[in-house]
Motif scaffolding. Structure first.
Motif, PDB file in Angstrom:
ATOM      1  N   LEU A  54       0.823  -1.208   0.000  1.00  0.00           N
ATOM      2  CA  LEU A  54       0.000   0.000   0.000  1.00  0.00           C
ATOM      3  C   LEU A  54       0.862   1.264   0.000  1.00  0.00           C
ATOM      4  CD1 LEU A  54      -2.802  -1.077   2.490  1.00  0.00           C
ATOM      5  CD2 LEU A  54      -2.983  -0.818   0.015  1.00  0.00           C
ATOM      6  N   LEU A  55       1.928   1.252   0.787  1.00  0.00           N
ATOM      7  CA  LEU A  55       2.831   2.397   0.836  1.00  0.00           C
ATOM      8  C   LEU A  55       3.502   2.617  -0.517  1.00  0.00           C
ATOM      9  CD1 LEU A  55       3.758   4.425   2.966  1.00  0.00           C
ATOM     10  CD2 LEU A  55       5.715   2.943   3.390  1.00  0.00           C
ATOM     11  N   ARG A  56       3.892   1.535  -1.172  1.00  0.00           N
ATOM     12  CA  ARG A  56       4.517   1.625  -2.496  1.00  0.00           C
ATOM     13  C   ARG A  56       3.534   2.220  -3.496  1.00  0.00           C
ATOM     14  NH1 ARG A  56       4.691  -1.539  -7.146  1.00  0.00           N
ATOM     15  NH2 ARG A  56       6.650  -1.394  -8.281  1.00  0.00           N
ATOM     16  N   ARG A  57       2.303   1.751  -3.468  1.00  0.00           N
ATOM     17  CA  ARG A  57       1.285   2.268  -4.394  1.00  0.00           C
ATOM     18  C   ARG A  57       1.062   3.761  -4.170  1.00  0.00           C
ATOM     19  NH1 ARG A  57      -4.411  -0.553  -4.341  1.00  0.00           N
ATOM     20  NH2 ARG A  57      -3.112  -2.260  -5.069  1.00  0.00           N
ATOM     21  N   ARG A  58       0.975   4.178  -2.901  1.00  0.00           N
ATOM     22  CA  ARG A  58       0.767   5.588  -2.589  1.00  0.00           C
ATOM     23  C   ARG A  58       1.967   6.427  -3.040  1.00  0.00           C
ATOM     24  NH1 ARG A  58       0.548   6.977   3.396  1.00  0.00           N
ATOM     25  NH2 ARG A  58      -0.752   5.130   3.391  1.00  0.00           N
ATOM     26  N   LEU A  59       3.162   5.916  -2.822  1.00  0.00           N
ATOM     27  CA  LEU A  59       4.371   6.638  -3.217  1.00  0.00           C
ATOM     28  C   LEU A  59       4.439   6.809  -4.731  1.00  0.00           C
ATOM     29  CD1 LEU A  59       7.075   7.884  -2.392  1.00  0.00           C
ATOM     30  CD2 LEU A  59       8.069   5.601  -2.561  1.00  0.00           C
TER      31      LEU A  59
ATOM     32  N   ARG B  78       3.880  10.217  -9.587  1.00  0.00           N
ATOM     33  CA  ARG B  78       3.209  10.527 -10.853  1.00  0.00           C
ATOM     34  C   ARG B  78       2.552  11.902 -10.805  1.00  0.00           C
ATOM     35  NH1 ARG B  78       0.276   5.994 -10.343  1.00  0.00           N
ATOM     36  NH2 ARG B  78       1.648   4.226 -10.522  1.00  0.00           N
ATOM     37  N   GLN B  79       1.894  12.217  -9.695  1.00  0.00           N
ATOM     38  CA  GLN B  79       1.241  13.520  -9.559  1.00  0.00           C
ATOM     39  C   GLN B  79       2.258  14.646  -9.577  1.00  0.00           C
ATOM     40  OE1 GLN B  79      -0.976  13.049  -5.941  1.00  0.00           O
ATOM     41  NE2 GLN B  79      -2.765  12.169  -6.966  1.00  0.00           N
TER      42      GLN B  79
ATOM     43  N   GLU C 206       4.913  19.126 -12.416  1.00  0.00           N
ATOM     44  CA  GLU C 206       6.124  19.765 -12.918  1.00  0.00           C
ATOM     45  C   GLU C 206       6.069  19.945 -14.436  1.00  0.00           C
ATOM     46  OE1 GLU C 206       9.321  17.382 -11.440  1.00  0.00           O
ATOM     47  OE2 GLU C 206       9.080  18.108  -9.383  1.00  0.00           O
ATOM     48  N   ARG C 207       5.502  18.965 -15.148  1.00  0.00           N
ATOM     49  CA  ARG C 207       5.347  19.104 -16.602  1.00  0.00           C
ATOM     50  C   ARG C 207       4.411  20.260 -16.943  1.00  0.00           C
ATOM     51  NH1 ARG C 207       5.449  13.411 -16.703  1.00  0.00           N
ATOM     52  NH2 ARG C 207       3.172  13.349 -16.543  1.00  0.00           N
ATOM     53  N   ARG C 208       3.305  20.379 -16.195  1.00  0.00           N
ATOM     54  CA  ARG C 208       2.372  21.481 -16.440  1.00  0.00           C
ATOM     55  C   ARG C 208       3.027  22.827 -16.169  1.00  0.00           C
ATOM     56  NH1 ARG C 208      -1.068  18.213 -13.363  1.00  0.00           N
ATOM     57  NH2 ARG C 208      -1.043  19.759 -11.696  1.00  0.00           N
TER      58      ARG C 208
END
Length: 77
Positions: free
Chosen positions: A41-46, A51-52, A57-59
């Motif tokens: 779960l921690l890996r998925r959240r990280l 990604r966010q 940063e791209r925007r």
């Protein structure tokens, strides 16, 4: 090689120590399972946060480039 137990019933009875043996197994397996689940779960959240952040940063970079192009086009006119 001789098997340690003659039957499945003898295996599960553990020579009269079944309660203590299986209790120890349960108290080992439950925390290990919890640790694996917590890690997943921690890996998925990280990964979601990464990604966010990269998307943000791209925007920001795109907005800065657009602003720079707009300013450069305004100066040329």
């Amino acid at each position: 090689m001789m098997p340690a137990f003659n039957s499945w019933q003898a295996f599960f009875a553990m020579g009269g120590y079944a309660f203590y043996v299986w209790l120890a197994v349960v108290f080992t397996v439950i925390p290990l399972t919890g640790l694996v689940l917590h890690t997943l779960l921690l890996r998925r959240r990280l990964l979601t946060e990464i990604r966010q952040r990269e998307s943000r940063e791209r925007r920001i970079r795109a907005a800065k480039m657009k602003k720079a192009v707009t300013e450069a086009a305004g100066e040329k006119m």
